[in-house]
Design a protein around this motif. Structure first.
Motif, short mmCIF file in Angstrom:
data_model
loop_
_atom_site.label_atom_id
_atom_site.label_comp_id
_atom_site.label_asym_id
_atom_site.label_seq_id
_atom_site.Cartn_x
_atom_site.Cartn_y
_atom_site.Cartn_z
N GLY A 263 0.82 -1.20 0.00
CA GLY A 263 0.00 0.00 0.00
C GLY A 263 0.86 1.25 0.00
O GLY A 263 1.78 1.39 0.81
N VAL A 264 0.58 2.17 -0.90
CA VAL A 264 1.38 3.39 -1.03
C VAL A 264 0.84 4.49 -0.13
O VAL A 264 -0.37 4.71 -0.05
N ASP A 265 1.73 5.17 0.56
CA ASP A 265 1.37 6.31 1.40
C ASP A 265 1.32 7.55 0.52
O ASP A 265 2.34 8.13 0.17
N GLU A 266 0.13 7.95 0.14
CA GLU A 266 -0.03 9.04 -0.82
C GLU A 266 0.44 10.38 -0.26
O GLU A 266 0.88 11.25 -1.01
N ARG A 267 0.36 10.56 1.05
CA ARG A 267 0.85 11.81 1.65
C ARG A 267 2.36 11.93 1.46
O ARG A 267 2.87 13.01 1.12
N THR A 268 3.08 10.83 1.66
CA THR A 268 4.53 10.85 1.46
C THR A 268 4.87 11.13 0.00
O THR A 268 5.80 11.88 -0.30
N VAL A 269 4.10 10.54 -0.92
CA VAL A 269 4.31 10.80 -2.35
C VAL A 269 4.10 12.27 -2.67
O VAL A 269 4.89 12.89 -3.39
N ALA A 270 3.03 12.86 -2.10
CA ALA A 270 2.74 14.27 -2.35
C ALA A 270 3.86 15.16 -1.81
O ALA A 270 4.27 16.14 -2.45
N GLU A 271 4.38 14.82 -0.64
CA GLU A 271 5.48 15.60 -0.05
C GLU A 271 6.73 15.48 -0.92
O GLU A 271 7.46 16.46 -1.12
#
Length: 285
Positions: A263-271
Motif C-alpha cells: 500500500g502506497v502512502d499518498e501523503r509521502t508521495v505528495a510531499e
C-alpha cells in the motif's frame, strides 16, 4: 489506486523473447506484452510471434511505431506513410492486429513549438486514428520519454490517444511528472489509461538503489525489498494504471507482481513531489 487494481505489463525492450519467460508471465497472471517495431534489431514482432506460438493469443499486445531502420542506424520519422506502413507490417509480422499501437517518442522529431511541428503531430495522430478505423489495431496511444515538448503542440480538437505511456518512478524529475499530469488532463485520460515505463531508470543494479530506501513510500513496506518498494511507488509517480517493466527472469517478474500488494502512502508521495518541484531547476527532467 483509483479505478482499478495496478497491473504489470511485460516489456520486451531488453528481453531475449524466451518462451520460458512468456509462459512464466502467464502463470503469474501477467497477460499484457509491450514491444516496439525497433526492438531486438527491428525483429521483435517476428521473433515474438515465432517464439510465443500458441501462447500469443493469451496476451494482449501493444507495440510502437516511429523508429525505422536507416543506412546509419535507427532513424525517427512522423511521416504518415511510413507510420501507416509500420502498423500494417506489425500486424503482418505478429500474425494478428496489435491491441494497442503507440506513437513512439514523437518529441524526437518535434524540437520546436512551431506550427509545422504541431501539424506534424496532428497528422501522425490522425494516421494512427485511421489505422484503428481500418481495423489494423484495436486502439492507439502515445509513448513519450520526454512529454514536456508535446504540451505546446497538442491540438485539443485533434484525435486523442486512448493511452499515454511515460516514464514513471523515483528516477523521474519534477518537470516530466508534471508534464505527464498535464497531458493526461488535456487528453481527458483516466488513471487506468496512463502507463508507466522504466520504473528503475533503466537498471536495478545502479548504486542509487543501495543508497535510498523506497519503503518510506509504503504504508507497511517491511516485508518488501527496496526494489519491490521502488516498483510499487512508481505507480504513483505519476499516477498510472500499469507499468511496463522488462526482465528475462520469471523469478524477478514474480517479485514485481508480489510488490503490487503493498500500500502506497499518498501523503509521502505528495510531499516528495513538492520537494522535487522545489529543486527542479537543479535536476534533470
Amino acid at each position: 489506486m483509483r479505478g482499478a487494481d495496478p497491473r504489470v505489463v511485460l516489456g520486451l525492450h531488453r528481453s531475449r523473447h524466451k518462451r520460458r519467460l512468456l509462459a512464466g508471465a502467464l502463470d503469474l497472471g501477467v497477460t499484457a506484452l509491450d514491444t516496439s517495431s525497433n526492438y531486438l534489431g527491428f525483429r521483435s514482432h517476428q521473433v515474438l510471434a515465432r517464439t510465443a506460438g500458441n501462447l500469443l493469443p493469451r496476451f494482449t499486445v501493444s507495440t510502437k511505431v516511429g523508429y525505422f531502420a536507416g543506412p546509419d542506424g535507427a532513424e525517427h520519422s512522423l511521416d504518415p506513410v511510413r507510420l501507416r506502413t509500420a502498423v500494417e507490417k506489425a500486424a503482418e509480422d505478429l500474425g494478428r492486429e496489435p491491441d494497442l499501437v503507440f506513437l513512439h517518442n514523437p518529441e524526437h522529431s518535434l524540437r520546436e513549438a512551431a506550427p509545422r511541428n504541431q501539424d506534424a503531430l496532428v497528422q501522425a495522430c490522425a494516421t494512427l486514428d485511421a489505422a484503428v478505423a481500418k481495423g489494423l489495431c484495436a486502439a492507439w496511444g502515445v509513448a513519450s520519454w520526454n512529454p514536456l515538448p508535446l504540451l505546446s503542440l497538442i491540438d485539443p480538437t485533434g484525435p486523442r490517444p486512448a493511452v499515454l505511456m511515460v516514464r514513471a518512478g523515483l528516477m523521474v524529475g519534477a518537470r516530466t511528472l508534471d508534464a505527464a499530469d498535464a497531458l493526461t488532463k488535456v487528453w481527458g485520460l483516466e488513471d487506468a489509461k496512463l502507463w508507466g515505463m522504466s520504473p528503475f531508470g533503466g537498471s536495478t543494479s545502479t548504486r542509487v538503489w543501495d543508497k535510498i530506501d523506497p519503503r518510506v513510500f509504503l504504508r507497511d513496506g517491511s516485508r518488501l525489498s527496496r526494489l519491490q518498494a521502488a516498483f510499487r511507488a512508481a505507480y504513483h509517480l505519476p499516477r498510472v494504471g500499469c507499468v511496463a517493466v522488462g526482465t528475462d527472469e520469471p523469478a524477478h517478474l514474480s517479485e514485481l507482481v508480489e510488490a503490487l500488494a503493498g500500500g502506497v502512502d499518498e501523503r509521502t508521495v505528495a510531499e516528495y513531489r513538492s520537494l522535487l518541484r522545489g529543486g527542479s531547476r537543479a535536476q534533470p527532467a
